[in-house]
Scaffold this motif. Structure first.
Motif, PDB file in Angstrom:
ATOM      1  N   ASN A 162      30.909  51.421  44.406  1.00 54.81           N
ATOM      2  CA  ASN A 162      31.713  51.462  45.559  1.00 54.81           C
ATOM      3  C   ASN A 162      32.073  50.369  46.177  1.00 54.81           C
ATOM      4  N   SER A 163      31.694  49.038  45.606  1.00 51.79           N
ATOM      5  CA  SER A 163      31.917  47.904  46.400  1.00 51.79           C
ATOM      6  C   SER A 163      33.295  46.953  45.962  1.00 51.79           C
ATOM      7  N   GLY A 164      33.809  47.381  45.006  1.00 51.82           N
ATOM      8  CA  GLY A 164      35.118  46.436  44.607  1.00 51.82           C
ATOM      9  C   GLY A 164      35.382  45.920  43.315  1.00 51.82           C
ATOM     10  N   ILE A 165      34.658  46.359  42.473  1.00 46.74           N
ATOM     11  CA  ILE A 165      34.633  45.935  40.919  1.00 46.74           C
ATOM     12  C   ILE A 165      35.569  46.627  40.221  1.00 46.74           C
ATOM     13  N   PHE A 166      35.944  47.722  40.772  1.00 45.58           N
ATOM     14  CA  PHE A 166      37.016  48.253  39.879  1.00 45.58           C
ATOM     15  C   PHE A 166      38.440  47.755  39.994  1.00 45.58           C
ATOM     16  N   PRO A 167      38.897  47.301  41.302  1.00 46.55           N
ATOM     17  CA  PRO A 167      40.249  46.673  41.394  1.00 46.55           C
ATOM     18  C   PRO A 167      40.212  45.368  40.449  1.00 46.55           C
ATOM     19  N   LEU A 168      39.192  44.704  40.382  1.00 51.66           N
ATOM     20  CA  LEU A 168      39.137  43.618  39.515  1.00 51.66           C
ATOM     21  C   LEU A 168      39.206  43.855  37.965  1.00 51.66           C
ATOM     22  N   LEU A 169      38.670  44.994  37.478  1.00 54.90           N
ATOM     23  CA  LEU A 169      38.794  45.459  36.139  1.00 54.90           C
ATOM     24  C   LEU A 169      39.986  46.126  35.797  1.00 54.90           C
ATOM     25  N   ARG A 170      40.739  46.799  36.863  1.00 53.45           N
ATOM     26  CA  ARG A 170      42.008  47.307  36.639  1.00 53.45           C
ATOM     27  C   ARG A 170      43.091  46.205  36.607  1.00 53.45           C
ATOM     28  N   PHE A 171      42.707  45.190  37.381  1.00 55.96           N
ATOM     29  CA  PHE A 171      43.831  44.079  37.195  1.00 55.96           C
ATOM     30  C   PHE A 171      43.807  43.531  36.134  1.00 55.96           C
ATOM     31  N   GLY A 172      42.618  43.226  35.478  1.00 56.42           N
ATOM     32  CA  GLY A 172      42.545  42.547  34.040  1.00 56.42           C
ATOM     33  C   GLY A 172      43.081  43.500  33.192  1.00 56.42           C
ATOM     34  N   THR A 173      43.310  44.879  33.355  1.00 61.60           N
ATOM     35  CA  THR A 173      43.761  45.761  32.382  1.00 61.60           C
ATOM     36  C   THR A 173      45.308  45.799  32.602  1.00 61.60           C
ATOM     37  N   ARG A 174      45.970  45.471  33.619  1.00 60.05           N
ATOM     38  CA  ARG A 174      47.276  45.358  34.076  1.00 60.05           C
ATOM     39  C   ARG A 174      48.036  44.009  33.303  1.00 60.05           C
ATOM     40  N   ILE A 175      47.014  42.959  33.185  1.00 57.80           N
ATOM     41  CA  ILE A 175      47.509  41.791  32.508  1.00 57.80           C
ATOM     42  C   ILE A 175      48.139  42.073  31.176  1.00 57.80           C
ATOM     43  N   SER A 176      47.338  42.893  30.550  1.00 66.27           N
ATOM     44  CA  SER A 176      47.740  43.128  29.066  1.00 66.27           C
ATOM     45  C   SER A 176      49.155  44.095  28.972  1.00 66.27           C
ATOM     46  N   LYS A 177      49.652  44.586  30.377  1.00 62.36           N
ATOM     47  CA  LYS A 177      50.739  45.325  30.234  1.00 62.36           C
ATOM     48  C   LYS A 177      52.070  44.301  30.461  1.00 62.36           C
ATOM     49  N   CYS A 178      52.152  43.044  30.863  1.00 60.48           N
ATOM     50  CA  CYS A 178      53.145  42.301  31.010  1.00 60.48           C
ATOM     51  C   CYS A 178      53.798  41.915  29.668  1.00 60.48           C
ATOM     52  N   LYS A 179      54.886  41.268  29.762  1.00 61.94           N
ATOM     53  CA  LYS A 179      55.922  40.869  28.630  1.00 61.94           C
ATOM     54  C   LYS A 179      55.244  40.484  27.508  1.00 61.94           C
ATOM     55  N   LYS A 180      55.545  40.772  26.348  1.00 61.15           N
ATOM     56  CA  LYS A 180      54.894  40.356  25.089  1.00 61.15           C
ATOM     57  C   LYS A 180      55.702  39.197  24.600  1.00 61.15           C
ATOM     58  N   ASP A 181      54.927  38.005  24.625  1.00 58.10           N
ATOM     59  CA  ASP A 181      55.326  36.776  24.101  1.00 58.10           C
ATOM     60  C   ASP A 181      54.229  35.940  23.667  1.00 58.10           C
ATOM     61  N   PRO A 182      54.473  34.789  23.036  1.00 60.34           N
ATOM     62  CA  PRO A 182      53.230  34.023  22.583  1.00 60.34           C
ATOM     63  C   PRO A 182      52.477  33.675  23.805  1.00 60.34           C
ATOM     64  N   PRO A 183      52.940  32.953  24.776  1.00 57.96           N
ATOM     65  CA  PRO A 183      52.212  32.539  25.898  1.00 57.96           C
ATOM     66  C   PRO A 183      51.089  33.720  26.392  1.00 57.96           C
ATOM     67  N   LYS A 184      51.738  34.618  26.434  1.00 54.17           N
ATOM     68  CA  LYS A 184      50.744  35.828  26.813  1.00 54.17           C
ATOM     69  C   LYS A 184      49.346  35.792  25.830  1.00 54.17           C
TER      70      LYS A 184
END
Length: 643
Positions: A295-317
């Motif tokens: 209940n202290s805020g770790i879920f937003p951290l984990l969810r942001f890490g998951t959202r990183i994989s949703k960005c544009k697919k290219d080699p730098p990613k």
């Protein structure tokens, strides 16, 4: 027979009572504080004993047992006096640890009072039964007094229960400890406060009041962590339209925050839970930490890490996903130890989702790299014959993937991905895929080389690219491909360098075939020199924008051109200069556009940047013009000296 059994029972109870009395004597120093009250009690007991002695069974063989009935009642009264003294002492305690100690002693005292009352009641009841069976009438004063004492002892037996009721001494004391617990939590943690919390927790647990305390602790510590994890970027929306460069700063900050959260914040919190609740078993601190973490805020951290994989697919990613996975891998062991409680099951699920997205994102890009290189094949090669950006970027990219901080992570991700598919990972898969990427680059180069309209530009293009691969000797790619691969590129580089010199200057040098022109007139020689100068200027102008990127190779090509052209040109001039002078000494110099030295100096400016070429050409052309001026004078020997 019945009387004998009853006598044995009385003796056993007497022995047990004696043992309990010994415990009461050593129970606490506060027993001595009740002296005046005990004297009054003893006085009453003496009176009771006197009444018993005057009766007709005074000389009975059971008189000793009757007298001993007084002892348990006396013990109960002494313990009760201690309870009253301890209750008064709570009001005068000004220090938390001292107060906790008094509460402990009071709890033990009321508990001991209850057990003493039970023993006393058994003794009194058995004594009355014994006396009744031996002829004591029911209305006898001694029997009535015993029955009165039974009522009193039963009343004292309720002391413990009343102490725990609302308004009772222990209820009030424990309620005060809960209030003090909240106050200390707000005050912050120090060694002194930690000891106070531990003492309060232990005392509340002993009185089954821990259920009120744990939620308070969870709520207080949850707020502390939530405040530390108030991070703005965690609420950012990431879509497929966002490139990894757009959120690179946020990703780097996320990696840092993730490590701090696990290794600093939650590690400290878990250790604190263990310390605060160390005296109440392992389950309570584990459950308590689980509730705090969830209940202290770790879920937003984990969810942001998951959202990183949703960005544009290219080699730098891919490289950023490797960084993110490396961060999670670094904290993996500590993460699993911290969040093992049942209350952390949702945290573990969110973490598995994050890891799955990172692994899938890396593999999706990595396996497609050869295909992405192939897609660039229809594009045109650089017009200056330089190394295409694709080639330099892809080789640099492959080197990054093979770096010591990336290759182990990439291998682990590929192993995980294949494991999910029930396949076995082997190191050859990674190196083999790198070979495939380089093979597609080679096929692209062949296609681009064939598309060049001129042979010379194609030579420059292939020479530059083979030189680029030769320069990978000390890199991860070079070490992976091996010496034979590098040597092959060196051979191709030298081959195309020689072919370039031949194709670029061959036609020009054919003009300087002085043997075929031995019987020609001076006018013919002049036209040849003019054609040579024109041809050289065309080559120079055409190739002025071409590049040879490697400095050493650039110097080598220049030297090869100088060695090929200048001696031949100088020899040609030496063969026909006298003829030119004899036929027209006054105008012979104007047909000589280049002296051998001027030609050499201009050749050494080839493959420079435009600014550098202009600067150096001005210097050399000034020198040539000076020579031409000398050649127009009657002193023609000066022109010969220039040659």
């Amino acid at each position: 027979m019945a009387e004998a059994k009853r006598l044995e029972r009385l003796k056993a109870m007497r022995s047990l009572l004696k043992s309990e009395m010994e415990k009461s004597e050593t129970f606490s120093l506060v027993l001595h504080k009740a002296g005046s009250k005990l004297e009054e009690i003893n006085h009453k007991l003496v009176s009771l004993e006197a009444d018993v002695k005057v009766e007709r069974w005074r000389s009975s063989p059971f008189s000793d047992h009757i007298r001993h009935t007084i002892a348990p009642i006396s013990g109960v009264l002494r313990v009760f006096a201690t309870v009253q003294e301890l209750e008064r002492s709570l009001f005068s305690s000004n220090e938390v640890l001292g107060y906790v100690s008094d509460v402990k002693r009071l709890g033990e005292a009321v508990s001991f009072l209850s057990s003493s009352c039970v023993l006393a009641l058994h003794w009194l009841e058995d004594t009355i039964d014994f006396l009744t069976e031996n002829g004591m009438p029911e209305d006898h004063p001694c029997g009535l007094r015993f029955k009165t004492w039974i009522e009193h002892v039963q009343e004292l037996q309720m002391t413990e229960a009343r102490a725990y009721l609302r308004g009772g001494s222990l209820f009030t004391a424990l309620e005060y400890l809960e209030t003090e617990f909240k106050r200390i939590l707000k005050a912050g943690f120090s060694e002194a406060n930690l000891r106070k919390l531990q003492a309060i927790i232990k005392r509340l647990d002993a009185h089954s009041r821990l259920t009120n305390c744990v939620p308070v602790y969870i709520k207080a510590r949850t707020k502390v962590i939530q405040k530390r994890l108030e991070i703005d970027y965690l609420e950012r929306t990431i879509t497929e339209a966002d490139s990894v460069q757009d959120i690179e700063g946020d990703i780097d900050q996320w990696k840092l925050d993730m490590e701090i959260a696990v290794k600093d914040i939650y590690h400290f919190e878990s250790k604190l839970c263990d310390q605060v609740f160390e005296d109440v078993g392992k389950d309570v601190p584990l459950r308590c930490f689980g509730e705090i973490a969830s209940n202290s805020g770790i879920f937003p951290l984990l969810r942001f890490g998951t959202r990183i994989s949703k960005c544009k697919k290219d080699p730098p990613k891919l490289l950023k996903l490797l960084d993110c996975f490396s961060t999670m891998d670094t904290i993996r062991i500590e993460f699993n130890q911290l969040f093992r409680a049942e209350q952390c099951s949702e945290i573990r699920r969110a973490t598995r989702e994050l890891i799955s997205n990172l692994v899938n994102g890396v593999c999706e890009i990595f396996w497609e790299l050869p295909f992405q290189v192939e897609l660039q094949r229809p594009n045109c090669p650089p017009l200056d014959g330089g190394v295409p950006k694709l080639v330099s970027v892809v080789t640099e990219y492959c080197n990054k993937l093979l770096e010591n901080n990336n290759k182990p992570i990439l291998s682990k991700i590929l192993e995980i991905d294949l494991g999910w598919k029930n396949k076995k990972y082997q190191e050859e898969l990674l190196t083999g895929h790198m070979y495939s990427i380089l093979r597609e680059i080679a096929l692209n180069l062949d296609a681009w080389s064939s598309s060049d309209k001129g042979t010379t530009l194609s030579c420059i293009f292939m020479m530059n690219n083979h030189c680029h691969f030769c320069g990978l000797r000390e890199t991860h790619i070079g070490k992976m491909m091996g010496e034979s691969w590098l040597s092959a590129h060196e051979q191709y580089r030298d081959y195309y360098a020689a072919l370039y010199v031949k194709e670029s200057l061959g036609k020009l040098l054919s003009l300087l075939n002085y043997k075929a022109q031995r019987k020609r007139s001076g006018e013919s020689i002049k036209r040849t020199l003019q054609a040579f100068a024109k041809g050289f200027d065309e080559i120079y102008t055409k190739q002025s924008d071409w590049v040879i990127e490697d400095e050493k190779l650039r110097w080598k090509i220049r030297q090869a051109m100088v060695r090929t052209v200048v001696p031949r040109y100088k020899s040609y001039l030496q063969s026909y200069i006298m003829l030119l002078v004899e036929e027209g000494p006054a105008g012979s110099g104007k047909h000589l556009n280049y002296t051998p030295k001027g030609l050499e100096m201009k050749l050494k400016t080839m493959f420079q940047s435009k600014e550098e070429t202009e600067k150096r050409y001005y210097k050399y052309s000034h020198f040539v013009n000076k020579v031409m001026d000398l050649g127009t004078t009657p002193n023609s020997h000066l022109m010969l000296e220039a040659i």
